[in-house]
Design an enzyme around this catalytic site. Structure first.
Site, PDB file in Angstrom:
ATOM      1  N   ASP A   1      -1.593  -1.456  -0.724  1.00 55.71           N
ATOM      2  CA  ASP A   1      -1.160  -1.559   0.392  1.00 55.71           C
ATOM      3  C   ASP A   1      -2.161  -1.850   1.567  1.00 55.71           C
ATOM      4  O   ASP A   1      -3.533  -1.845   1.691  1.00 55.71           O
ATOM      5  CB  ASP A   1      -0.730  -0.280   0.756  1.00 55.71           C
ATOM      6  CG  ASP A   1      -0.472   0.316   2.291  1.00 55.71           C
ATOM      7  OD1 ASP A   1       1.446  -0.492   1.895  1.00 55.71           O
ATOM      8  OD2 ASP A   1      -0.803   0.979   3.409  1.00 55.71           O
TER       9      ASP A   1
ATOM     10  N   GLU B   1      -0.549  -6.023  -0.542  1.00 53.56           N
ATOM     11  CA  GLU B   1       0.414  -6.768   0.308  1.00 53.56           C
ATOM     12  C   GLU B   1       0.097  -6.105   1.641  1.00 53.56           C
ATOM     13  O   GLU B   1      -1.249  -5.735   1.874  1.00 53.56           O
ATOM     14  CB  GLU B   1       0.939  -5.213   1.294  1.00 53.56           C
ATOM     15  CG  GLU B   1       1.651  -4.541   1.833  1.00 53.56           C
ATOM     16  CD  GLU B   1       2.018  -3.589   3.297  1.00 53.56           C
ATOM     17  OE1 GLU B   1       0.945  -3.406   2.971  1.00 53.56           O
ATOM     18  OE2 GLU B   1       3.517  -3.469   3.590  1.00 53.56           O
TER      19      GLU B   1
HETATM   20  C1  LIG Z   1      -0.064  -2.763   6.253  1.00 56.85           C
HETATM   21  C2  LIG Z   1       0.813  -1.118   6.300  1.00 56.85           C
HETATM   22  O1  LIG Z   1       1.171  -0.753   7.167  1.00 56.85           O
HETATM   23  N1  LIG Z   1       0.090  -0.516   6.052  1.00 56.85           N
HETATM   24  C3  LIG Z   1      -0.155   1.411   5.569  1.00 56.85           C
HETATM   25  C4  LIG Z   1      -1.752   1.630   6.194  1.00 56.85           C
HETATM   26  O2  LIG Z   1      -0.957   3.095   6.783  1.00 56.85           O
HETATM   27  C5  LIG Z   1       0.024   2.919   7.771  1.00 56.85           C
HETATM   28  C6  LIG Z   1      -0.253   3.995   8.296  1.00 56.85           C
HETATM   29  O3  LIG Z   1      -0.083   5.067   7.095  1.00 56.85           O
HETATM   30  C7  LIG Z   1       1.040   2.759   6.990  1.00 56.85           C
HETATM   31  O4  LIG Z   1       2.427   2.731   7.755  1.00 56.85           O
HETATM   32  C8  LIG Z   1       1.124   1.087   6.151  1.00 56.85           C
HETATM   33  O5  LIG Z   1       2.071   1.506   5.557  1.00 56.85           O
END
Ligand SMILES: CC(=O)N[C@H]1CO[C@H](CO)[C@@H](O)[C@@H]1O
Ligand SMILES: *[C@@H]1O[C@H](CO)[C@@H](O)[C@H](O)[C@H]1NC(C)=O
Ligand SMILES: *[C@@H]1O[C@H](CO)[C@@H](O)[C@H](O)[C@H]1NC(C)=O
Ligand SMILES: *[C@@H]1O[C@H](CO)[C@@H](O)[C@H](O)[C@H]1NC(C)=O
Ligand SMILES: *[C@@H]1O[C@H](CO)[C@@H](O)[C@H](O)[C@H]1NC(C)=O
Ligand SMILES: *[C@@H]1O[C@H](CO)[C@@H](O)[C@H](O)[C@H]1NC(C)=O
Ligand SMILES: *[C@@H]1O[C@H](CO)[C@@H](O)[C@H](O)[C@H]1NC(C)=O
Ligand SMILES: *[C@@H]1O[C@H](CO)[C@@H](O)[C@H](O)[C@H]1NC(C)=O
Ligand SMILES: *[C@@H]1O[C@H](CO)[C@@H](O)[C@H](O)[C@H]1NC(C)=O
Ligand SMILES: *[C@@H]1O[C@H](CO)[C@@H](O)[C@H](O)[C@H]1NC(C)=O
Length: 585
Positions: free
Chosen positions: A232, A300
């Site tokens: 992520d 991602e």
């Molecule tokens: C790209 C992104 O948004 N990654 C995660 C990183 O953290 C935030 C806050 O928890 C998430 O909303 C995201 O999905």
């Protein structure tokens, strides 16, 4: 039985069905390349299936639905986070990386899920959220207390003290949500960096102990039998070591919004790529020492195409993740795009992608409106045809195989998405991500068969009475059946390995061919506008050829098996067709 053997058998069976003769893939290829033409199905665990009647989806619920994947033809799933979390951001804020969120079940439930998935030949990928932990994580609590070994687990800074007594952060960096990215901590008397909410402190990856701790987390889950990770928010992992101020973007006067700054020191830092290369080594080492299918990594990050390509491999040819998600169908095209726009963005990815890598196409996810809501309900089948007949990997968000729609009409009281809550009662509706996260619509029973509870964590979309899996399985034609036939078609060598040749027929219609020596050419034809088209493909198709229809959408006047003439093919508004070209002997 060995997972791979099961896969090979499944594969051969489907091929025999489609081709009438046997193409046995080599065992070794199946192992190493299993992911290269895979459909990865994203499960949003909270909304998939509730097994214990608390209105929240869980692991036993997923296990009970594994047979559904097998029936559909899906052999790999990726799960949004299931780790222990205060759930401020529904699992993207983790308080224990090696435990399961109690609402979702236990580590034993996870073991059962993996064992059953293995039996059915389904690979499981877990979401990995390295950009920050929760502020409830013991690491953070220890770091606040300056416990030896944990002092530098997070990014701590003094900032400065003005003469009038005001504390100011070390630099001008902004949170993605709003305001400064630095949060003052009274106990430690320092600021910590948090690029999202105050509850999500950024881990300090310049500390080797943090890298070691995260390697251990990865190994923990690999040892449980997963096939890899979806990582992520990779573009946020590192920040400039010198903590330099970011320049103003000049696009807004509001100093509190993220777009006020040009994020050259907090996004896509060179070290992000190095860390992913390190993890890639870890996964490759694991596969080499443990055997079995290649453990993979997908990432991602919303970034420019040039930045994304460096994740595949850097300028020196060092390999990163197997693939960075391609979000172009979400970010670059929409209901107003022309046929040329579609072809342009498809080609752009293929042209920029370094040699020896595999393309991928994300059609939807938990952060964006659903396909039926972005492109219109009439476009559902055409978009799945596009997704499934392009070269490379296809990524489906749960419910898209049914053409589920966003449920925008969620009341303020029922809204739970954090950014939407922060936006307030007057403007939550447009930005909320709840509408695309409503429970999976299995049947017309209570709560669409998702849960037996009186109250589900998000309301079920009321259209479930008609729009549900059971209806679509029973109907003669349905989005689900189209999806299923496309997955079957993907077993054809021409879709696995054929070349890609596109053609913009006019501003509303585009086509592409997939060609492979010794195989029938396939043609995908899409009308992206709301008018009936009569197209002539004689310039695009080698003559003479007989055209026969392989896949049609639910509203089509064409039927599977119909013969078409290249000089005149009629397409209804938003219609897609997959056609086979049969060379005349
Ligand atoms: C790209 C992104 O948004 N990654 C995660 C990183 O953290 C935030 C806050 O928890 C998430 O909303 C995201 O999905
Ligand atoms: C995290 O969960 C694991 C279970 O895998 C448990 O053994 C461990 O104590 C937990 N860690 C913390 C810090 O609570
Ligand atoms: C931060 O502040 C503390 C306490 O005032 C001080 O001891 C320390 O040296 C400062 N650190 C830096 C890097 O300036
Ligand atoms: C202290 O000075 C800063 C900078 O001039 C100003 O923004 C802030 O409001 C002042 N704070 C107080 C409490 O006066
Ligand atoms: C992978 O294995 C190589 C060779 O044994 C070793 O040098 C390297 O440190 C390992 N990397 C990781 C991340 O485990
Ligand atoms: C498409 O065009 C219409 C009419 O101009 C506009 O209202 C709508 O917002 C556009 N959609 C997108 C996603 O840009
Ligand atoms: C939206 O929700 C409100 C309150 O539940 C209901 O009265 C209304 O009919 C709904 N509108 C639509 C379009 O579903
Ligand atoms: C659900 O609602 C019904 C009727 O309102 C009630 O009888 C029942 O006890 C409720 N069940 C639960 C689990 O709350
Ligand atoms: C086709 O498959 C073979 C064997 O897996 C591979 O070497 C080759 O690169 C593939 N060709 C294309 C066009 O993908
Ligand atoms: C397409 O055109 C028909 C007939 O003009 C109209 O009813 C419908 O709303 C249009 N659909 C879209 C998505 O524009």
């Amino acid at each position: 039985m060995d997972v791979i053997k099961v896969l090979v058998i499944l594969l051969s069976v489907s091929l025999v069905e489609i081709l009438g003769h046997n193409h046995q893939p080599k065992d070794q290829d199946a192992k190493n390349n299993w992911w290269q033409h895979e459909v990865f199905y994203q499960i949003y665990p909270r909304s998939f299936q509730d097994s214990n009647g608390d209105g929240i989806g869980d692991l036993q619920g997923i296990t009970s639905r594994l047979q559904y994947f097998k029936d559909t033809g899906i052999t790999a799933v990726w799960l949004s986070p299931i780790y222990e979390s205060p759930m401020v951001d529904f699992g993207y804020d983790i308080s224990n990386y090696t435990n399961i969120q109690p609402e979702y079940g236990t580590l034993e439930d996870f073991d059962v899920l993996i064992a059953k998935a293995n039996e059915l030949g389904i690979k499981v990928i877990l979401d990995f959220v390295p950009n920050h932990s929760s502020n409830q994580h013991p690491w953070f609590l220890k770091s606040v207390a300056r416990e030896p070994g944990y002092e530098d687990f997070y990014v701590w800074q003094n900032g400065s003290l003005l003469e009038n007594g005001t504390r100011v952060p070390p630099n001008n960096w902004l949170s993605v949500f709003s305001g400064s990215a630095w949060e003052w901590n009274d106990e430690r008397q320092q600021f910590y960096l948090r690029q999202f909410t105050f509850g999500q402190p950024d881990l300090n990856y310049r500390n080797p102990a943090v890298i070691q701790a995260m390697d251990d987390v990865m190994l923990f889950w690999l040892n449980k039998g997963i096939a890899g990770f979806r990582i992520d928010a990779v573009i946020y992992i590192y920040e400039d070591a010198l903590l330099r101020d970011e320049p103003l973007s000049g696009t807004t006067d509001d100093p509190n919004v993220e777009s006020y700054l040009n994020h050259i020191y907090t996004r896509n830092q060179p070290e992000d790529y190095l860390l992913l290369q390190h993890w890639r080594q870890l996964l490759d080492n694991y596969t080499a020492s443990q055997g079995g299918p290649r453990r993979i990594m997908m990432t991602e990050g919303y970034a420019t195409v040039a930045q994304l390509m460096e994740y595949y491999e850097d300028a020196n040819g060092v390999q990163g993740p197997e693939f960075p998600f391609n979000f172009d169908f979400i970010t670059e095209v929409n209901e107003n795009s022309t046929a040329a726009d579609f072809v342009f963005y498809i080609e752009r990815w293929l042209i920029y992608m370094p040699h020896g890598h595999v393309a991928n196409w994300v059609m939807g996810n938990h952060d964006n409106p659903r396909v039926a809501s972005r492109f219109g309900v009439k476009s559902v089948d055409a978009m799945n045809m596009l997704l499934m007949t392009l070269p490379g990997i296809a990524i489906t968000y749960n419910g898209e195989e049914l053409g589920m729609t966003d449920y925008r009409n969620i009341s303020w009281e029922d809204t739970v998405d954090q950014p939407a809550c922060e936006a307030g009662r007057d403007s939550y509706q447009t930005i909320s991500r709840d509408p695309e996260r409503t429970p999976m619509q299995w049947s017309d029973e209570l709560n669409a068969g998702f849960s037996t509870s009186n109250h589900t964590w998000l309301p079920v979309n009321p259209n479930y009475k008609d729009l549900n899996l059971r209806n679509q399985q029973q109907a003669r034609q349905s989005h689900y059946k189209v999806y299923q036939s496309l997955l079957k078609l993907r077993q054809l060598p021409v879709l696995k390995n054929g070349s890609f040749i596109p053609d913009v027929v006019n501003s509303r219609v585009f086509a592409f061919k997939r060609e492979l020596k010794g195989e029938h050419t396939l043609l995908t034809l899409l009308n992206v506008k709301n008018r009936t088209e009569q197209v002539d493909l004689t310039d695009f198709i080698d003559q003479p050829n007989r055209l026969s229809v392989l896949v049609v959408g639910v509203d089509s006047h064409h039927r599977v098996g119909d013969r078409l003439k290249a000089e005149s093919i009629e397409l209804a508004p938003f219609e897609g067709l997959v056609i086979q070209l049969n060379k005349r002997k």
